[in-house]
Motif scaffolding. Structure first.
Motif: not given
Length: 156
Positions: A14, A34, A36-39, A55-57, A60, A99
């Motif tokens: 994260d 954004s 938080r991102w989860n990769i 990838v979840t953004i 944003p 997204i």
């Protein structure tokens, strides 16, 4: 980017407070932000011997800025330096992008009255972004988008 939390058990991380800004400092809002991102590595792809990421953004906001004649006061396009920074952040090929609850603003601070056109509640789900390479018959990518333009319409 403020901080990173690594999750070794799920092969994900994260990233918190991601923002891209124009270096001139003359624009009062982020180009991209954004919280938080989860990769994460996609386990279904690892079993096939390839490393692909999902990838979840989250939440944003993109601010596109128009200016009368100065490129220093406008931000409409992503520059090459920003793309390179994103590539360094995600070392694997991205196969899936999601997204959730995004906002896109088109702003003109120099207009009278000032312009702020908003597309809110942006949801994007893009799948199979990189799995077709090397196949005789390419697999199509699918992209689903929904949003609320100007807080009243519906885009699907």
């Amino acid at each position: 980017m403020e901080r990173v939390r690594i999750h070794p058990w799920t092969a994900s991380l994260d990233i918190y407070d991601v923002h891209l800004d124009k270096k001139t400092g003359e624009i009062p809002v982020h180009f991209f932000y954004s919280p938080r991102w989860n990769i994460s590595l996609q386990w279904s792809q690892i079993s096939h011997g390839v490393k692909r990421a999902s990838v979840t953004i989250f939440d944003p906001q993109i601010n596109l800025i128009a200016a009368p004649d100065s490129s220093e006061q406008s931000q409409i396009f992503i520059g090459k330096a920003w793309l390179e920074a994103i590539k360094k952040l995600i070392p694997w090929r991205v196969n899936q992008i999601q997204i959730h609850n995004g906002d896109i603003h088109f702003l003109d601070f120099h207009a009278n009255p000032q312009v702020d056109l908003e597309m809110s509640q942006l949801e994007v789900a893009a799948d199979n972004m990189s799995n077709s390479k090397g196949l005789k018959v390419p697999l199509p990518a699918t992209v689903k988008i929904s949003a609320r333009p100007l807080r009243t319409g519906l885009l699907k």
